[in-house]
Design an enzyme around this catalytic site. Structure first.
Site, PDB file in Angstrom:
ATOM      1  N   ASP A 144       0.805  -1.232   0.040  1.00  0.00           N
ATOM      2  CA  ASP A 144       0.111  -0.114  -0.101  1.00  0.00           C
ATOM      3  C   ASP A 144       0.976   1.234  -0.149  1.00  0.00           C
ATOM      4  O   ASP A 144       2.096   1.106   0.429  1.00  0.00           O
ATOM      5  CB  ASP A 144      -0.770   0.124   1.337  1.00  0.00           C
ATOM      6  CG  ASP A 144      -1.973   1.002   1.042  1.00  0.00           C
ATOM      7  OD1 ASP A 144      -2.870   1.077   1.923  1.00  0.00           O
ATOM      8  OD2 ASP A 144      -2.251   1.497  -0.181  1.00  0.00           O
ATOM      9  N   ASP A 155      -7.826  -7.839   0.353  1.00  0.00           N
ATOM     10  CA  ASP A 155      -7.089  -8.094   1.648  1.00  0.00           C
ATOM     11  C   ASP A 155      -7.737  -7.638   3.028  1.00  0.00           C
ATOM     12  O   ASP A 155      -8.519  -6.847   2.817  1.00  0.00           O
ATOM     13  CB  ASP A 155      -5.862  -6.896   1.408  1.00  0.00           C
ATOM     14  CG  ASP A 155      -6.136  -5.629   2.178  1.00  0.00           C
ATOM     15  OD1 ASP A 155      -6.835  -4.847   1.463  1.00  0.00           O
ATOM     16  OD2 ASP A 155      -6.138  -5.585   3.177  1.00  0.00           O
TER      17      ASP A 155
HETATM   18  N1  LIG Z   1      -4.219   3.167  -0.034  1.00  0.00           N
HETATM   19  C1  LIG Z   1      -5.546   2.748   0.342  1.00  0.00           C
HETATM   20  N2  LIG Z   1      -5.468   1.819   1.256  1.00  0.00           N
HETATM   21  C2  LIG Z   1      -6.719   1.504   2.089  1.00  0.00           C
HETATM   22  C3  LIG Z   1      -6.837   0.465   2.804  1.00  0.00           C
HETATM   23  C4  LIG Z   1      -5.497  -0.407   3.454  1.00  0.00           C
HETATM   24  C5  LIG Z   1      -5.488  -1.515   2.599  1.00  0.00           C
HETATM   25  C6  LIG Z   1      -3.994  -2.122   2.633  1.00  0.00           C
HETATM   26  C7  LIG Z   1      -3.095  -2.467   1.582  1.00  0.00           C
HETATM   27  C8  LIG Z   1      -1.906  -3.153   2.096  1.00  0.00           C
HETATM   28  C9  LIG Z   1      -1.559  -3.361   3.235  1.00  0.00           C
HETATM   29  C10 LIG Z   1      -2.542  -3.259   4.316  1.00  0.00           C
HETATM   30  C11 LIG Z   1      -3.611  -2.560   3.957  1.00  0.00           C
HETATM   31  C12 LIG Z   1      -7.976   0.134   3.505  1.00  0.00           C
HETATM   32  N3  LIG Z   1      -8.338  -0.836   4.405  1.00  0.00           N
HETATM   33  C13 LIG Z   1      -9.726  -0.719   4.746  1.00  0.00           C
HETATM   34  N4  LIG Z   1     -10.183   0.190   3.964  1.00  0.00           N
HETATM   35  C14 LIG Z   1      -9.061   0.881   3.198  1.00  0.00           C
HETATM   36  C15 LIG Z   1      -9.314   1.851   2.230  1.00  0.00           C
HETATM   37  C16 LIG Z   1      -8.128   2.340   1.584  1.00  0.00           C
HETATM   38  C17 LIG Z   1      -7.932   3.429   0.760  1.00  0.00           C
HETATM   39  O1  LIG Z   1      -8.938   3.884   0.307  1.00  0.00           O
HETATM   40  N5  LIG Z   1      -6.564   3.412   0.272  1.00  0.00           N
END
Ligand SMILES: Nc1nc2c(CCc3ccccc3)c3nc[nH]c3cc2c(=O)[nH]1
Length: 373
Positions: free
Chosen positions: A92, A267
C-alpha cells in the site's frame, strides 16, 4: 498496456476467475492476499502462508518506512529477500495508514508530513516518495498510487475535492513510476458513497491509465449494504480486462458478495488479527475458542481443510492454549484462519469456473445467515 498479463478463464454474471501473471509467480483470482504489515504475516512462517494457497502477500509502506526503514530494506536486498517470501508482493502507498496511525500529520497538495507513532520522528510522503519506497526500495511487484482515503460520512463536496486530489496524486504517482518491465502500478477509486463521484473517479483513473484498479474508501464504517451499493455502481466503470482490488475487505460474506459484483482481489487483517483474539472463522461466521462449550470438544476446527491447524488439533486443546495465553494459540488459530480464507477463495474460483456461482452464493448465504449453532 500492463506488463502483467491478466487472463480471464471464465465468467459467471459479473464474477470472473483467472490468473494475474507476475515475474515472481501467478496469482489465481479471485484472490485473498494475507496482510504482512511489517514484512511478516503475523504468527506464521512464510512457507505456511504459501501452503495455505496464498499466491501473494501485502506489505505496508507506512510501517516499513518507519521501521526498519525503506533504505535499510533495500540494503538487505528488498522485501522479498528480507522476509524470505518468494512470491509477488503488493504494497500500500502509506496514505491510509498515516491517517489511521500517525500523530501530528499535516497534508497539502505536495503530500503529507507526519510523526511516527513509534518514536515521534518526522516523516513525509508524497506520490514521488511513496513510489520510490514501494517500487525502488521495497521492490514491490504491485505498487499502489498515493491517495487520500475519503472518510465515511463526508459531504459530496468534501468527497469531490478528495477524489480530485487523489486523481492529481494518481497522475504524479504514474509519472514517478514511469514504465517498468517487471513491476506494475494500480490506481485507487475514491468518491465515498456517491454514484456520480465514483464514476468521475473511475473515468479519471482510466484517463491516466493504470495496470489495475483498486476500489478504496470502503471498509471504513459504511456497512455491508452501502459497500455493496458502491460496488454495484463502481465496478461497471472499470476496465473489464484489468484486475479490480477491493481494499481492506473483508468478512467471508463480503468476499462472496463482492466477487459477484466483479471484484478480483482482496486484503484484510481479519484472519490474523481475530485469530490472535481467539476467533476461528467458518462459513457460519466466527467461533470464539475461549467459550465453555469448547472445553472438552475434541473435534478439530475444520477437518475438510487440508491444513494441520484446521485438521489436527482439538477445539479443547485450542481452548486450553488460548486461556493459558500460550503463543501457540495465536499461531494455530491465525494459521487456520488464513487457510480457511484461501480455501474459501479456491471454492469461489471453482464455482465460477463451473458456471455455478449463483448456487454457491445462495448456499453460502444460507449458512452465513444460519450462523454458529
Ligand atoms: N491506499 C488505500 N488503502 C486503503 C486500505 C488499506 C489496505 C491495505 C493494503 C496493503 C496493506 C495493508 C492494508 C483500506 N483498508 C480498509 N479500507 C481501506 C481503504 C484504503 C484506501 O482507500 N486507500
Amino acid at each position: 498496456m500492463s506488463v502483467f498479463a491478466y487472463e480471464i478463464h471464465a465468467t459467471d454474471g459479473a464474477a470472473r476467475t483467472g490468473v494475474l501473471k507476475t515475474p515472481r509467480g501467478d496469482i489465481r483470482t479471485p484472490a485473498f492476499m494475507p496482510v504482512g504489515t511489517a514484512g511478516t504475516v503475523k504468527a506464521l512462517y512464510m512457507d505456511q502462508v504459501k501452503e495455505t494457497g496464498a499466491d501473494i502477500i501485502l506489505g505496508n509502506t507506512y510501517h516499513l518506512m518507519l521501521r526498519p526503514g525503506a533504505e535499510r530494506v533495500k540494503r538487505m536486498g528488498g522485501l522479498q529477500k528480507f522476509s524470505t517470501w518468494q512470491g509477488p508482493i503488493l504494497t500500500d502507498s502509506g496514505g491510509f495508514q498515516v491517517w489511521s496511525l500517525s500523530k501530528l500529520r499535516k497534508m497539502n497538495e505536495q503530500g503529507v508530513t507526519f510523526q511516527s507513532h513509534i518514536d515521534g520522528s518526522k516523516h513525509h510522503l508524497s506520490p514521488e516518495r511513496s513510489i520510490e519506497i514501494q517500487a525502488d526500495l521495497l521492490g514491490a511487484d504491485i505498487s499502489m498510487q498515493l491517495d487520500e482515503c475519503t472518510a465515511f460520512g463526508c459531504t459530496p463536496a468534501e468527497a469531490q475535492a478528495s477524489l480530485e486530489l487523489s486523481l492529481r496524486w494518481g497522475q504524479r504517482s504514474k509519472d514517478a513510476f514511469g514504465s517498468r518491465d517487471d513491476q506494475v502500478l494500480f490506481g485507487i477509486v475514491q468518491g465515498s458513497v456517491f454514484e456520480d463521484l465514483r464514476r468521475q473517479s473511475a473515468e479519471g483513473l482510466k484517463e491516466i491509465g493504470f495496470d489495475g484498479y483498486a476500489i478504496g474508501g470502503l471498509a471504513v464504517g459504511e456497512g455491508f449494504e452501502q459497500m455493496c451499493d458502491v460496488l454495484d455502481f463502481t465496478t461497471p466503470h472499470l476496465p473489464v480486462e484489468r484486475p479490480r482490488y477491493l481494499m481492506g475487505v473483508g468478512k467471508p460474506i463480503d468476499l462472496v458478495e463482492a466477487v459477484a459484483r466483479g471484484v478480483d482481489m482482496f486484503d484484510c487483517v481479519l484472519p490474523t488479527r481475530s485469530g490472535r483474539h481467539g476467533q476461528a472463522w467458518s462459513d457460519y461466521g466466527p467461533i470464539n475458542i475461549k467459550r465453555a462449550e469448547f472445553i472438552e470438544d475434541d473435534t478439530p476446527l475444520a477437518p475438510e481443510i487440508d491444513c494441520p491447524a484446521s485438521r489436527d488439533y482439538s477445539k479443547a486443546y485450542l481452548n486450553h492454549l488460548f486461556k493459558s495465553g500460550e503463543y501457540l494459540s495465536a499461531m494455530l488459530i491465525s494459521w487456520h484462519n488464513i487457510a480457511y480464507f484461501e480455501h474459501l477463495m479456491a471454492r469461489i474460483r471453482a464455482a465460477i469456473a463451473a458456471g455455478e456461482y449463483e448456487a454457491f452464493r445462495r448456499e453460502f448465504r444460507a449458512k452465513w445467515d444460519q450462523g454458529i449453532a
